[in-house]
Write a protein that holds these residues in place. Structure first.
Motif, PDB file in Angstrom:
ATOM      1  N   ALA A 120       0.819  -1.217   0.000  1.00 13.16           N
ATOM      2  CA  ALA A 120       0.000   0.000   0.000  1.00 13.16           C
ATOM      3  C   ALA A 120       0.853   1.267   0.000  1.00 13.16           C
ATOM      4  CB  ALA A 120      -0.939  -0.010   1.204  1.00 13.16           C
ATOM      5  N   ARG A 121       1.936   1.269   0.747  1.00 20.71           N
ATOM      6  CA  ARG A 121       2.745   2.490   0.822  1.00 20.71           C
ATOM      7  C   ARG A 121       3.498   2.769  -0.481  1.00 20.71           C
ATOM      8  NH1 ARG A 121       8.282   2.112   2.050  1.00 20.71           N
ATOM      9  NH2 ARG A 121       9.033   0.004   2.483  1.00 20.71           N
ATOM     10  N   GLU A 122       3.682   1.698  -1.294  1.00 25.21           N
ATOM     11  CA  GLU A 122       4.390   1.857  -2.563  1.00 25.21           C
ATOM     12  C   GLU A 122       3.454   2.030  -3.755  1.00 25.21           C
ATOM     13  OE1 GLU A 122       7.364  -1.127  -3.284  1.00 25.21           O
ATOM     14  OE2 GLU A 122       7.751  -1.383  -1.136  1.00 25.21           O
ATOM     15  N   ARG A 123       2.208   1.562  -3.633  1.00 28.16           N
ATOM     16  CA  ARG A 123       1.285   1.538  -4.783  1.00 28.16           C
ATOM     17  C   ARG A 123      -0.008   2.298  -4.446  1.00 28.16           C
ATOM     18  NH1 ARG A 123       2.490  -2.870  -8.177  1.00 28.16           N
ATOM     19  NH2 ARG A 123       0.777  -2.066  -9.441  1.00 28.16           N
ATOM     20  N   ILE A 124       0.145   3.466  -3.903  1.00 28.94           N
ATOM     21  CA  ILE A 124      -0.989   4.256  -3.425  1.00 28.94           C
ATOM     22  C   ILE A 124      -2.029   4.477  -4.521  1.00 28.94           C
ATOM     23  CG2 ILE A 124      -1.694   6.450  -2.383  1.00 28.94           C
ATOM     24  CD1 ILE A 124       1.234   6.637  -1.321  1.00 28.94           C
ATOM     25  N   ASP A 125      -1.581   4.828  -5.700  1.00 31.28           N
ATOM     26  CA  ASP A 125      -2.512   5.176  -6.778  1.00 31.28           C
ATOM     27  C   ASP A 125      -3.321   3.986  -7.275  1.00 31.28           C
ATOM     28  OD1 ASP A 125      -1.635   7.775  -6.629  1.00 31.28           O
ATOM     29  OD2 ASP A 125      -0.222   7.594  -8.298  1.00 31.28           O
ATOM     30  N   ASP A 126      -2.837   2.769  -7.031  1.00 33.56           N
ATOM     31  CA  ASP A 126      -3.501   1.571  -7.555  1.00 33.56           C
ATOM     32  C   ASP A 126      -4.498   0.960  -6.577  1.00 33.56           C
ATOM     33  OD1 ASP A 126      -2.092   1.604  -9.977  1.00 33.56           O
ATOM     34  OD2 ASP A 126      -0.383   0.570  -9.062  1.00 33.56           O
ATOM     35  N   ILE A 127      -4.520   1.448  -5.348  1.00 32.97           N
ATOM     36  CA  ILE A 127      -5.335   0.846  -4.292  1.00 32.97           C
ATOM     37  C   ILE A 127      -6.326   1.876  -3.765  1.00 32.97           C
ATOM     38  CG2 ILE A 127      -5.272  -0.228  -2.007  1.00 32.97           C
ATOM     39  CD1 ILE A 127      -2.359  -1.081  -2.698  1.00 32.97           C
ATOM     40  N   MET A 139       6.436  -8.967  13.579  1.00 35.79           N
ATOM     41  CA  MET A 139       7.178 -10.129  13.094  1.00 35.79           C
ATOM     42  C   MET A 139       8.642 -10.078  13.503  1.00 35.79           C
ATOM     43  SD  MET A 139       5.358 -12.481  11.699  1.00 35.79           S
ATOM     44  CE  MET A 139       6.723 -13.461  11.085  1.00 35.79           C
ATOM     45  N   ASN A 140       9.228  -8.873  13.560  1.00 39.20           N
ATOM     46  CA  ASN A 140      10.624  -8.756  13.987  1.00 39.20           C
ATOM     47  C   ASN A 140      10.803  -9.304  15.398  1.00 39.20           C
ATOM     48  OD1 ASN A 140       9.543  -6.385  12.372  1.00 39.20           O
ATOM     49  ND2 ASN A 140      11.714  -6.265  11.880  1.00 39.20           N
ATOM     50  N   LYS A 141       9.865  -8.963  16.293  1.00 39.79           N
ATOM     51  CA  LYS A 141       9.954  -9.432  17.676  1.00 39.79           C
ATOM     52  C   LYS A 141       9.724 -10.938  17.760  1.00 39.79           C
ATOM     53  CE  LYS A 141       8.552  -5.052  19.769  1.00 39.79           C
ATOM     54  NZ  LYS A 141       7.548  -4.367  20.630  1.00 39.79           N
ATOM     55  N   ILE A 142       8.847 -11.447  16.911  1.00 41.88           N
ATOM     56  CA  ILE A 142       8.570 -12.884  16.928  1.00 41.88           C
ATOM     57  C   ILE A 142       9.826 -13.685  16.591  1.00 41.88           C
ATOM     58  CG2 ILE A 142       7.306 -14.735  15.744  1.00 41.88           C
ATOM     59  CD1 ILE A 142       4.930 -12.798  15.536  1.00 41.88           C
ATOM     60  N   VAL A 143      10.570 -13.239  15.570  1.00 41.36           N
ATOM     61  CA  VAL A 143      11.761 -13.998  15.173  1.00 41.36           C
ATOM     62  C   VAL A 143      12.947 -13.752  16.091  1.00 41.36           C
ATOM     63  CG1 VAL A 143      11.060 -14.048  12.749  1.00 41.36           C
ATOM     64  CG2 VAL A 143      12.614 -12.250  13.528  1.00 41.36           C
ATOM     65  N   TYR A 176      13.576  -5.273   8.446  1.00 42.19           N
ATOM     66  CA  TYR A 176      12.386  -4.460   8.177  1.00 42.19           C
ATOM     67  C   TYR A 176      11.942  -3.673   9.400  1.00 42.19           C
ATOM     68  CZ  TYR A 176      10.955  -6.016   3.515  1.00 42.19           C
ATOM     69  OH  TYR A 176      10.868  -6.237   2.166  1.00 42.19           O
ATOM     70  N   ASP A 177      11.624  -2.405   9.177  1.00 41.81           N
ATOM     71  CA  ASP A 177      10.794  -1.653  10.112  1.00 41.81           C
ATOM     72  C   ASP A 177       9.400  -1.662   9.494  1.00 41.81           C
ATOM     73  OD1 ASP A 177       9.350   0.141  11.608  1.00 41.81           O
ATOM     74  OD2 ASP A 177      10.854   1.737  11.544  1.00 41.81           O
ATOM     75  N   LEU A 178       8.526  -2.495  10.014  1.00 41.85           N
ATOM     76  CA  LEU A 178       7.241  -2.726   9.368  1.00 41.85           C
ATOM     77  C   LEU A 178       6.266  -1.568   9.533  1.00 41.85           C
ATOM     78  CD1 LEU A 178       6.858  -6.488  10.256  1.00 41.85           C
ATOM     79  CD2 LEU A 178       7.468  -5.505   8.059  1.00 41.85           C
ATOM     80  N   PHE A 179       6.638  -0.584  10.313  1.00 34.86           N
ATOM     81  CA  PHE A 179       5.789   0.595  10.482  1.00 34.86           C
ATOM     82  C   PHE A 179       6.290   1.791   9.679  1.00 34.86           C
ATOM     83  CE2 PHE A 179       5.360  -1.919  14.384  1.00 34.86           C
ATOM     84  CZ  PHE A 179       3.992  -2.073  14.434  1.00 34.86           C
ATOM     85  N   LYS A 180       7.516   1.715   9.192  1.00 36.64           N
ATOM     86  CA  LYS A 180       8.128   2.859   8.512  1.00 36.64           C
ATOM     87  C   LYS A 180       7.363   3.233   7.240  1.00 36.64           C
ATOM     88  CE  LYS A 180      12.475   4.544   6.550  1.00 36.64           C
ATOM     89  NZ  LYS A 180      13.871   4.203   6.178  1.00 36.64           N
ATOM     90  N   TYR A 208      -0.793   0.887  14.364  1.00 37.51           N
ATOM     91  CA  TYR A 208      -1.116   1.195  12.963  1.00 37.51           C
ATOM     92  C   TYR A 208      -2.232   2.238  12.892  1.00 37.51           C
ATOM     93  CZ  TYR A 208       1.692  -2.493  10.718  1.00 37.51           C
ATOM     94  OH  TYR A 208       2.719  -3.263  10.233  1.00 37.51           O
ATOM     95  N   LYS A 209      -3.190   2.136  13.781  1.00 36.17           N
ATOM     96  CA  LYS A 209      -4.294   3.105  13.808  1.00 36.17           C
ATOM     97  C   LYS A 209      -3.760   4.523  14.000  1.00 36.17           C
ATOM     98  CE  LYS A 209      -8.543   4.765  14.451  1.00 36.17           C
ATOM     99  NZ  LYS A 209      -8.175   6.176  14.621  1.00 36.17           N
ATOM    100  N   GLU A 210      -2.763   4.678  14.847  1.00 39.53           N
ATOM    101  CA  GLU A 210      -2.166   5.989  15.086  1.00 39.53           C
ATOM    102  C   GLU A 210      -1.391   6.486  13.872  1.00 39.53           C
ATOM    103  OE1 GLU A 210       0.260   5.592  18.532  1.00 39.53           O
ATOM    104  OE2 GLU A 210      -1.425   5.248  19.898  1.00 39.53           O
ATOM    105  N   LEU A 211      -0.793   5.558  13.140  1.00 37.15           N
ATOM    106  CA  LEU A 211       0.042   5.939  11.996  1.00 37.15           C
ATOM    107  C   LEU A 211      -0.774   6.369  10.786  1.00 37.15           C
ATOM    108  CD1 LEU A 211       2.821   3.189  12.071  1.00 37.15           C
ATOM    109  CD2 LEU A 211       3.132   5.628  12.478  1.00 37.15           C
TER     110      LEU A 211
END
Length: 246
Positions: A120-127, A139-143, A176-180, A208-211
């Motif tokens: 979504a952050r890369e393909r804004i116009d298509d979504i 996921m980073n914390k899980i691994v 990955y920073d999955l929130f960046k 995510y809601k805050e972001l």
């Protein structure tokens, strides 16, 4: 109607299903990205149920196994987060060329939700809209947990109860920073999360809601990671359709 689909890539063939309402001219289409160790049907047929529910309400859907999962090519040890993001973009490209689609909604469950945020952050116009079910931004914390510190197999990979996870996945997701830059996507976003999720804490969806600048969060009391309750699933599906059609 449910129609078998294939997408051939240089790395292998993606296999999945299109659910297309009959006699429809232009309809919305939801792309579904499954979670870690999941597949295009998802736990206890979650994606199958949702696809049929959407189709009955004149909304199309498209769901594929990522490479290494389900019936798509390659073994699970092939899979990395980066590869799934690239495959998700390929699926999006496939959806965009379907002639009956009026708008595209990208939706992901768990790690599929984290994949969806990257697309979504890369393909804004298509979504047009983004839907996240218990997105695994953790996921980073899980691994980083103990079981992923020392490979359990002689080849440097991990035995996940009969599924071989590659070390490449561990190395890749840690970068990955999955929130960046998630908030680059400024179109409508809806998050859905259960209070009893043992895999992804509700706090992840709250972050995510805050972001996201244009977002809403739906919380399901006693809901688990894949919403394994008939009443909760009915409410989940109805809430999603409302968001899609509003």
């Amino acid at each position: 109607m449910q129609i078998y689909q294939e997408i051939k890539t240089n790395e292998g063939t993606l296999r999945g299903y299109l659910h297309q309402p009959e006699f429809a001219q232009k309809v919305p289409l939801v792309i579904m990205y499954h979670g870690f160790t999941g597949y295009k049907g998802e736990n206890k047929f979650l994606f199958v149920q949702f696809s049929r529910y959407l189709c009955e309400r004149n909304i199309a859907s498209l769901r594929f196994d990522f490479l290494g999962s389900g019936e798509s090519d390659n073994d699970f040890s092939y899979m990395t987060f980066s590869k799934e993001v690239n495959e998700a973009k390929t699926i999006l490209d496939y959806a965009l060329q379907l002639p009956f689609v009026s708008k595209v909604i990208v939706m992901g469950l768990s790690m599929g939700g984290a994949v969806a945020t990257q697309v979504a952050r890369e393909r804004i116009d298509d979504i047009d809209k983004l839907i996240l079910w218990a997105p695994a931004g953790n996921m980073n914390k899980i691994v980083d947990k103990k079981e992923y510190q020392i490979p359990s197999m002689a080849n440097g990979n991990y035995d996940l109860g009969g599924i071989e996870l590659g070390q490449d996945f561990i190395d890749d997701i840690r970068n990955y920073d999955l929130f960046k830059d998630a908030n680059n996507f400024n179109k409508p976003v809806a998050l859905f999360h259960g209070t009893n999720d043992p895999a992804v804490p509700l706090s992840v969806s709250e972050k995510y809601k805050e972001l996201y600048p244009n977002s809403e969060l739906h919380i399901y009391q006693d809901g688990d990671h894949t919403f394994n309750n008939v009443a909760i699933r009915k409410k989940l599906f109805a809430d999603n359709v409302k968001f899609i059609l509003d």
